[in-house]
Design an enzyme around this catalytic site. Structure first.
Site, short mmCIF file in Angstrom:
data_model
loop_
_atom_site.label_atom_id
_atom_site.label_comp_id
_atom_site.label_asym_id
_atom_site.label_seq_id
_atom_site.Cartn_x
_atom_site.Cartn_y
_atom_site.Cartn_z
N ALA A 57 0.87 -1.18 0.00
CA ALA A 57 0.00 0.00 0.00
C ALA A 57 0.90 1.23 0.00
O ALA A 57 2.05 1.16 0.46
CB ALA A 57 -0.89 -0.01 1.23
N GLY B 182 0.63 -4.89 0.87
CA GLY B 182 -0.54 -4.90 -0.01
C GLY B 182 -0.25 -5.50 -1.37
O GLY B 182 -1.17 -5.95 -2.07
N GLU C 258 -0.67 -9.11 -0.86
CA GLU C 258 -2.12 -9.34 -0.68
C GLU C 258 -2.86 -9.28 -2.02
O GLU C 258 -3.79 -10.05 -2.25
CB GLU C 258 -2.66 -8.30 0.31
CG GLU C 258 -2.10 -8.55 1.71
CD GLU C 258 -2.37 -7.40 2.67
OE1 GLU C 258 -1.94 -6.27 2.37
OE2 GLU C 258 -3.01 -7.63 3.70
N GLU D 82 4.24 -5.19 7.35
CA GLU D 82 3.44 -4.11 7.97
C GLU D 82 3.82 -3.82 9.41
O GLU D 82 3.80 -2.65 9.84
CB GLU D 82 1.94 -4.45 7.90
CG GLU D 82 1.32 -4.29 6.53
CD GLU D 82 1.43 -5.53 5.66
OE1 GLU D 82 2.19 -6.46 6.00
OE2 GLU D 82 0.74 -5.57 4.63
N1 CAA Z 1 4.64 3.23 -0.55
C1 CAA Z 1 5.07 4.39 -1.07
N2 CAA Z 1 6.25 4.54 -1.70
C2 CAA Z 1 7.04 3.44 -1.79
C3 CAA Z 1 6.66 2.20 -1.26
C4 CAA Z 1 5.40 2.12 -0.62
N3 CAA Z 1 4.92 0.96 -0.12
N4 CAA Z 1 7.66 1.32 -1.49
C5 CAA Z 1 8.62 1.99 -2.15
N5 CAA Z 1 8.24 3.27 -2.33
C6 CAA Z 1 9.00 4.35 -3.00
C7 CAA Z 1 10.10 4.87 -2.13
O1 CAA Z 1 9.61 5.84 -1.21
C8 CAA Z 1 11.05 5.45 -3.15
O2 CAA Z 1 10.52 6.69 -3.55
P1 CAA Z 1 11.55 7.96 -3.71
O3 CAA Z 1 12.50 7.52 -4.79
O4 CAA Z 1 10.64 9.07 -4.12
O5 CAA Z 1 12.20 8.13 -2.40
C9 CAA Z 1 10.89 4.50 -4.34
O6 CAA Z 1 9.65 3.81 -4.13
C10 CAA Z 1 11.98 3.44 -4.42
O7 CAA Z 1 12.05 2.78 -3.15
P2 CAA Z 1 13.40 2.66 -2.29
O8 CAA Z 1 14.29 3.82 -2.55
O9 CAA Z 1 13.02 2.39 -0.88
O10 CAA Z 1 14.03 1.38 -2.98
P3 CAA Z 1 14.97 0.29 -2.31
O11 CAA Z 1 15.45 -0.58 -3.40
O12 CAA Z 1 15.97 0.93 -1.43
O13 CAA Z 1 14.01 -0.59 -1.37
C11 CAA Z 1 12.00 -1.79 -0.80
C12 CAA Z 1 12.97 -1.35 -1.92
C13 CAA Z 1 12.71 -2.75 0.15
C14 CAA Z 1 10.82 -2.47 -1.46
C15 CAA Z 1 11.56 -0.55 0.00
O14 CAA Z 1 11.09 0.44 -0.92
C16 CAA Z 1 10.45 -0.80 0.99
O15 CAA Z 1 10.71 -1.34 2.05
N6 CAA Z 1 9.21 -0.40 0.65
C17 CAA Z 1 8.09 -0.50 1.58
C18 CAA Z 1 7.61 -1.92 1.70
C19 CAA Z 1 6.49 -1.98 2.71
O16 CAA Z 1 6.65 -1.70 3.87
N7 CAA Z 1 5.27 -2.37 2.23
C20 CAA Z 1 4.09 -2.44 3.08
C21 CAA Z 1 3.31 -1.15 3.00
S1 CAA Z 1 1.98 -1.07 4.16
C22 CAA Z 1 0.78 -2.06 3.51
O17 CAA Z 1 0.91 -2.63 2.46
C23 CAA Z 1 -0.45 -2.18 4.35
C24 CAA Z 1 -1.46 -3.15 3.87
O18 CAA Z 1 -1.41 -4.32 4.07
C25 CAA Z 1 -2.64 -2.66 3.15
#
Ligand code: CAA
Length: 270
Positions: free
Chosen positions: A75, A120, A123, A143
């Site tokens: 998400a 998400g 999911e 999460e």
């Molecule tokens: N939401 C918004 N933006 C996201 C994102 C997310 N879930 N995942 C990645 N991005 C964005 C980053 O903010 C970044 O944007 P900027 O370049 O503008 O800073 C861009 O995508 C690239 O990401 P990274 O620089 O972080 O890339 P990385 O290679 O260093 O890491 C990653 C990759 C490990 C996937 C890391 O991006 C990450 O941990 N992302 C979040 C994963 C996460 O926590 N997902 C769960 C979200 S909550 C959810 O999903 C709730 C639910 O069940 C409904």
């Protein structure tokens, strides 16, 4: 018009591609690793609604993320950051609406994962009928690292896919597993060396499905989806109803007649 963070304002975040009987829903927000903002979620649900209108011509759907780094990295965390509890519930309901559109779609839906399928994103993949993945993909429900829990069905569908103990371990630790581990756990149905092989493999599966009576495939999906997680007696009642419905179709008459007459069936989809 303000551009959503990580979105290319010149392109819609979701598009549908058609190739014969196969439709592909492409999530196209690679700058944000295809994170599911409310706009993206609505666009995915709308895509499945649009495909439903031509369900006669579509025998299977592929869901894929653009950019080669992620299927969907979850998400959209920025969109979640300011929500009230009520808005959080609304956000989860939107995710569930997408899952319902996929599960209610009357043909197989294959998530083609090439890269991260997290939160998400996993999911979304779990709401699909099958997950195919490239070797370099990874999967997780991170999460709790954000103070959240899975909100788009992870607590429900992940245990069904991998069993309750592993689902608990993945959700409590937030750790990521690779494609080989995900395949061994039953989460991933098949692994492919690269994206081209992945998409070709998914298309080949849909082509194989398309040779069958699509009325029967749709009935089988309905029973499998509705029976999942219900008590045995409820599930077998659903199967009886689906089996009975097969006898209402021309395809069933044609399929058994063709077998008896030792010829190939010609299914009409009715
Ligand atoms: N939401 C918004 N933006 C996201 C994102 C997310 N879930 N995942 C990645 N991005 C964005 C980053 O903010 C970044 O944007 P900027 O370049 O503008 O800073 C861009 O995508 C690239 O990401 P990274 O620089 O972080 O890339 P990385 O290679 O260093 O890491 C990653 C990759 C490990 C996937 C890391 O991006 C990450 O941990 N992302 C979040 C994963 C996460 O926590 N997902 C769960 C979200 S909550 C959810 O999903 C709730 C639910 O069940 C409904």
């Amino acid at each position: 018009m303000t551009e959503e963070h990580g979105t290319d304002e010149h392109r819609p975040p979701v598009r549908i591609e058609r190739d014969g009987v196969v439709a592909t829903v492409v999530i196209d927000r690679p700058k944000a690793l295809n994170a599911l903002s409310p706009d993206v979620l609505r666009a995915v649900a709308d895509a499945f609604d649009a495909l439903r209108a031509e369900a006669d011509a579509v025998r299977g759907v592929i869901v894929v993320g653009e950019g080669g780094r992620a299927f969907v990295a979850g998400a959209d965390i920025r969109s979640l950051s300011t929500l009230t509890p009520e808005e959080g519930a609304e956000s989860a309901r939107l995710g569930h609406r997408v899952a319902a559109a996929i599960e209610g779609f009357p043909a197989p839906v294959i998530a083609c994962v090439d890269g991260f399928a997290l939160g998400g994103g996993l999911e979304l993949a779990l709401a699909c009928d099958l997950i195919y993945a490239t070797e370099s993909s990874s999967f997780g429900q991170p999460e709790v690292r954000l103070g959240l829990i899975p909100g788009f069905g992870g607590t429900v569908r992940l245990p069904r896919a991998v069993g309750l103990p592993l689902a608990k371990e993945l959700i409590f630790t937030g750790r990521r597993i690779d494609a080989a581990t995900a395949e061994a756990a039953g989460l991933v149905a098949r692994r492919f060396p690269d994206r081209d092989a992945l998409l070709a493999g998914a298309r080949a599966t849909i082509d194989e499905v398309a040779e069958n009576a699509w009325t029967a495939v749709a009935l089988a999906k309905r029973v499998l989806v509705e029976a999942a997680g219900t008590p045995t007696a409820t599930a077998t009642d659903l199967e009886v109803a689906g089996f009975a419905d097969a006898f209402r179709t021309e395809d069933m008459r044609e399929g058994v007649a063709a077998f008896i007459e030792k010829r190939e069936p010609e299914f009409s989809g009715h």
